[in-house]
Design an enzyme around this catalytic site. Structure first.
Site, PDB file in Angstrom:
ATOM      1  N   PHE A 150       0.775  -1.219  -0.096  1.00 36.37           N
ATOM      2  CA  PHE A 150       0.097  -0.083  -0.157  1.00 36.37           C
ATOM      3  C   PHE A 150       0.662   1.339   0.259  1.00 36.37           C
ATOM      4  O   PHE A 150       0.413   2.435  -0.215  1.00 36.37           O
ATOM      5  CB  PHE A 150      -0.923  -0.041   1.195  1.00 36.37           C
ATOM      6  CG  PHE A 150      -0.210   0.348   2.656  1.00 36.37           C
ATOM      7  CD1 PHE A 150      -0.305   1.676   2.680  1.00 36.37           C
ATOM      8  CD2 PHE A 150       0.231  -0.305   3.389  1.00 36.37           C
ATOM      9  CE1 PHE A 150       0.561   2.184   3.864  1.00 36.37           C
ATOM     10  CE2 PHE A 150       0.937  -0.292   4.626  1.00 36.37           C
ATOM     11  CZ  PHE A 150       0.961   1.420   4.801  1.00 36.37           C
ATOM     12  N   GLU A 177      -4.897  -3.926  -2.192  1.00 35.44           N
ATOM     13  CA  GLU A 177      -6.315  -3.760  -2.024  1.00 35.44           C
ATOM     14  C   GLU A 177      -6.604  -2.608  -1.411  1.00 35.44           C
ATOM     15  O   GLU A 177      -7.794  -2.055  -1.232  1.00 35.44           O
ATOM     16  CB  GLU A 177      -7.313  -4.845  -1.587  1.00 35.44           C
ATOM     17  CG  GLU A 177      -6.786  -5.358  -0.227  1.00 35.44           C
ATOM     18  CD  GLU A 177      -5.744  -6.127  -0.055  1.00 35.44           C
ATOM     19  OE1 GLU A 177      -4.778  -6.012  -0.797  1.00 35.44           O
ATOM     20  OE2 GLU A 177      -5.609  -7.321   0.907  1.00 35.44           O
ATOM     21  N   SER A 227       5.302  -7.056   3.419  1.00 37.72           N
ATOM     22  CA  SER A 227       5.792  -7.417   4.894  1.00 37.72           C
ATOM     23  C   SER A 227       6.545  -8.556   4.822  1.00 37.72           C
ATOM     24  O   SER A 227       6.307  -9.445   3.772  1.00 37.72           O
ATOM     25  CB  SER A 227       4.598  -7.422   5.819  1.00 37.72           C
ATOM     26  OG  SER A 227       3.505  -8.444   5.425  1.00 37.72           O
ATOM     27  N   CYS A 282       9.518   1.844   3.649  1.00 34.91           N
ATOM     28  CA  CYS A 282      10.580   0.538   4.088  1.00 34.91           C
ATOM     29  C   CYS A 282      11.820   1.146   4.198  1.00 34.91           C
ATOM     30  O   CYS A 282      12.558   0.269   4.756  1.00 34.91           O
ATOM     31  CB  CYS A 282      10.513  -0.570   2.827  1.00 34.91           C
ATOM     32  SG  CYS A 282      11.138  -0.048   1.447  1.00 34.91           S
TER      33      CYS A 282
HETATM   34  P1  NAD Z   1       1.177  -6.529   3.241  1.00 36.63           P
HETATM   35  O1  NAD Z   1       2.292  -7.797   3.217  1.00 36.63           O
HETATM   36  O2  NAD Z   1       0.095  -6.631   4.065  1.00 36.63           O
HETATM   37  O3  NAD Z   1       0.593  -6.639   1.514  1.00 36.63           O
HETATM   38  C1  NAD Z   1       1.404  -6.634   0.564  1.00 36.63           C
HETATM   39  C2  NAD Z   1       0.727  -7.564  -0.658  1.00 36.63           C
HETATM   40  O4  NAD Z   1       0.549  -8.694  -0.355  1.00 36.63           O
HETATM   41  C3  NAD Z   1      -0.714  -6.805  -1.132  1.00 36.63           C
HETATM   42  O5  NAD Z   1      -0.963  -6.792  -2.412  1.00 36.63           O
HETATM   43  C4  NAD Z   1      -1.548  -7.775  -0.428  1.00 36.63           C
HETATM   44  O6  NAD Z   1      -3.001  -7.889  -0.810  1.00 36.63           O
HETATM   45  C5  NAD Z   1      -0.926  -9.150  -0.242  1.00 36.63           C
HETATM   46  N1  NAD Z   1      -1.065  -9.992   0.710  1.00 36.63           N
HETATM   47  C6  NAD Z   1      -1.245  -9.598   2.074  1.00 36.63           C
HETATM   48  N2  NAD Z   1      -1.339 -10.609   3.154  1.00 36.63           N
HETATM   49  C7  NAD Z   1      -1.375 -11.532   2.336  1.00 36.63           C
HETATM   50  C8  NAD Z   1      -1.451 -12.951   2.510  1.00 36.63           C
HETATM   51  N3  NAD Z   1      -1.559 -13.346   3.671  1.00 36.63           N
HETATM   52  N4  NAD Z   1      -1.554 -14.104   1.652  1.00 36.63           N
HETATM   53  C9  NAD Z   1      -1.403 -13.469   0.188  1.00 36.63           C
HETATM   54  N5  NAD Z   1      -1.111 -11.924   0.101  1.00 36.63           N
HETATM   55  C10 NAD Z   1      -1.120 -11.256   0.825  1.00 36.63           C
HETATM   56  O7  NAD Z   1       2.241  -5.357   3.062  1.00 36.63           O
HETATM   57  P2  NAD Z   1       1.540  -3.672   3.226  1.00 36.63           P
HETATM   58  O8  NAD Z   1       1.169  -3.765   4.591  1.00 36.63           O
HETATM   59  O9  NAD Z   1       0.699  -3.619   2.022  1.00 36.63           O
HETATM   60  O10 NAD Z   1       2.890  -2.970   2.949  1.00 36.63           O
HETATM   61  C11 NAD Z   1       3.838  -2.605   3.891  1.00 36.63           C
HETATM   62  C12 NAD Z   1       4.954  -3.373   4.096  1.00 36.63           C
HETATM   63  O11 NAD Z   1       5.566  -3.434   2.869  1.00 36.63           O
HETATM   64  C13 NAD Z   1       6.005  -3.132   5.209  1.00 36.63           C
HETATM   65  O12 NAD Z   1       6.401  -4.317   6.104  1.00 36.63           O
HETATM   66  C14 NAD Z   1       7.066  -2.532   4.408  1.00 36.63           C
HETATM   67  O13 NAD Z   1       8.358  -2.551   5.104  1.00 36.63           O
HETATM   68  C15 NAD Z   1       7.019  -3.303   3.237  1.00 36.63           C
HETATM   69  N6  NAD Z   1       7.558  -2.653   2.041  1.00 36.63           N
HETATM   70  C16 NAD Z   1       8.915  -2.991   1.644  1.00 36.63           C
HETATM   71  C17 NAD Z   1       9.694  -2.714   0.771  1.00 36.63           C
HETATM   72  C18 NAD Z   1      11.158  -2.948   0.314  1.00 36.63           C
HETATM   73  O14 NAD Z   1      11.513  -2.696  -0.724  1.00 36.63           O
HETATM   74  N7  NAD Z   1      11.478  -3.971   1.048  1.00 36.63           N
HETATM   75  C19 NAD Z   1       8.960  -1.249  -0.018  1.00 36.63           C
HETATM   76  C20 NAD Z   1       7.932  -1.173   0.324  1.00 36.63           C
HETATM   77  C21 NAD Z   1       7.183  -1.586   1.433  1.00 36.63           C
END
Ligand code: NAD
Length: 490
Positions: A150, A177, A227, A282
């Site tokens: 997001f 989403e 994450s 991040c």
């Molecule tokens: P998230 O893991 O909740 O969601 C990311 C994506 O995964 C979304 O499209 C979501 O629909 C999907 N998703 C979530 N849970 C899932 C599951 N159980 N099974 C399958 N798909 C699933 O992450 P978020 O809250 O949207 O984003 C924030 C996180 O992203 C933070 O931890 C941040 O550090 C990380 N991030 C990392 C980088 C990097 O370059 N390392 C960059 C940006 C964000």
């Protein structure tokens, strides 16, 4: 009536048959902006099949022609940057300036991928053995997919999309989403940029859509950002299904402040790193480790900077920090602050319960600074993903580097110093994929890979630049002999 978002499949916008919809809220006001479908797996399958049919012709399109729609897309992104930035601010919460900055990074990736005619060149050796030539050719994989988070809805899809399609693949995006409006706006521009139908698809959804991506046999590679728990899940399931995967996870970024640092500059840069985008980067600084006398100089300055940061709706002029993404995030972050306090931290600036006039329903957590945080405390180890900076103290740079290297994440580590030898040592010894020296958000530009180590990354080839090209192509080695003996002529 509330707007329902569509999927983009086969060059057309199609309503989803999803039975479950999620509300998309403006996190500054909790106002309902739209509804997003949690598309069933069948819609992912449909998008993949359309993409697989488009692949043979797209792959045969010369690379110089494949990048032409990207040149057009760059122009469209530039022309529409204001509207897209406003959408990012409305659904994601960051300030307008931050949204513009994010889109600039997106555009830079389009520009870099326009160099694909050179980037995907192979190599060869004539006469590798007598009369035998050997070539390495790069070929696209087929259908590839990206699943994005997001916090950078405008930029992160562009860490993948331009490289994937310029290299000759067909591409499917499953955006977060929680922020689907930005992808909708971006895909209206993708639609106008002239890619053949089926080359680029958008399917909205959550876990069901993700699992369909991970299990579809036609998808050859999966890129993920989110994450750590989800990254690990996606990496394992994609690998078990024989796919390539590059999965960027969460972070906990430490920053070392040496006594010789320029404290005015360090405070300004670190405040932006810790509180910019409401700490939802991040590459946000999460723990500042002051060394020796830096403690006395830095602590009150950063506290003052936290107190004076103007918080509000990101489209309001003068606002420096917006809300966090959701009510759940606010509750989780405030809970972590309370836990930090109960584990012995001193709350220097408390951002819990902050209110913004006229935005009563918003999910605001104000900048927070915790002092004397113990290395083993939960707040010191857990990704907060909110505007919270923990302070720790070390007597020497050795101790500071030890604290930096104790954590399981390895997205970024930074040092602020005017001493080149300390800077070099830090760069050499820290376990982090992205290192900042007098820089608070060490985000690689598009011509370098976005690195990341430890629990912050699963895979080997990162996003962006030549890593992106390698990830989205497979190498074919040709060993060639033409036996007619004409060599005696020379
Ligand atoms: P998230 O893991 O909740 O969601 C990311 C994506 O995964 C979304 O499209 C979501 O629909 C999907 N998703 C979530 N849970 C899932 C599951 N159980 N099974 C399958 N798909 C699933 O992450 P978020 O809250 O949207 O984003 C924030 C996180 O992203 C933070 O931890 C941040 O550090 C990380 N991030 C990392 C980088 C990097 O370059 N390392 C960059 C940006 C964000």
């Amino acid at each position: 009536m509330t707007q329902r978002l569509n999927n983009y499949i086969g060059g057309a916008w199609r309503p989803s048959a999803a039975t479950e919809m999620l509300p998309v809220l403006n996190p500054a006001s909790a106002q309902l902006l739209a509804e997003v479908p949690l598309s069933p797996g069948a819609e992912v399958n449909q998008a993949v099949e359309v993409a697989a049919r488009a692949f043979p012709a797209w792959r045969r399109t010369p690379v110089g022609e494949r990048v032409q729609p990207l040149f057009k897309l760059k122009g469209l992104l530039e022309a529409n940057i204001d509207a897209i930035a406003r959408t990012i601010t409305e659904e994601c919460g960051k300030t307008y300036a931050e949204s513009i900055g994010e889109m600039r990074r997106a555009i830079e990736n389009v520009e870099t991928a326009c160099g694909m005619p050179m980037l995907m060149q192979g190599c060869n050796n004539e006469d590798i053995a007598s009369g035998i030539d050997e070539h390495m050719i790069r070929q696209p994989l087929g259908v590839v997919a990206a699943i994005t988070p997001f916090n950078f809805p405008g930029m992160i899809p562009f860490w993948f999309l331009p490289y994937a399609v310029a290299a000759g693949n067909c591409f499917l995006l499953k955006p977060s989403e929680r922020v689907p409006l930005t992808s909708w706006k971006l895909f209206e521009l993708v639609e106008a940029s002239g890619f053949p139908a089926g080359v680029i698809q958008l399917v909205n959804g959550g876990r069901q859509a993700v699992d369909a991506i991970l299990d579809h046999p036609e998808i050859r590679a999966v890129s993920f950002v989110g994450s750590t728990a989800t990254a690990r899940y996606i990496y394992s399931r994609a690998a078990a299904n024989g796919k390539r995967a590059q999965c960027q996870g969460g972070a906990k970024n430490p920053v070392v402040v040496m006594p010789d640092a320029d404290m005015e500059m360090t405070t300004r840069i670190l405040a932006d790193s810790a509180f910019g985008c409401a700490g939802q980067r991040c590459l946000a600084a999460s723990v500042a480790i002051t060394v020796g006398e830096a403690r006395a100089n830095f602590t009150e300055r950063i506290a003052e900077s936290a107190r004076s940061r103007k918080v509000g709706f990101g489209l309001t002029s003068g606002v420096e920090m917006g809300p966090v993404i959701s009510a759940e995030s606010k509750t989780r972050i405030e809970g972590l602050i309370a836990r930090g306090e109960s584990e012995g931290a001193r709350v220097l600036v408390d951002g819990r319960g902050g209110k913004v006039p006229e935005y009563d329903g918003g999910f605001f957590v104000f900048p927070t600074v915790l002092d004397e945080v113990a290395p083993q405390a939960e707040i010191a180890r857990t990704e907060v993903f909110g505007p919270v900076l923990s302070l720790m103290h070390a007597d020497t740079i050795d101790q500071a580097i030890e604290l930096v290297n104790q954590r399981s994440y390895g997205n970024m580590a930074c040092i602020f110093t005017t001493d080149g030898a300390n800077a070099r040592r830090f760069r050499y010894e820290v376990n982090a994929g992205n290192v900042g020296i007098n820089v608070g958000v060490a985000a690689p530009m598009s011509s370098f890979p976005f690195s990341g180590w430890g629990e912050s990354f699963f895979g080997d080839l990162h996003a962006q630049a030549h890593h992106g090209v390698e990830f989205y192509t497979q190498t074919k080695i040709v060993v060639e002999r033409w036996p007619r003996d004409w060599s005696r002529k020379f």
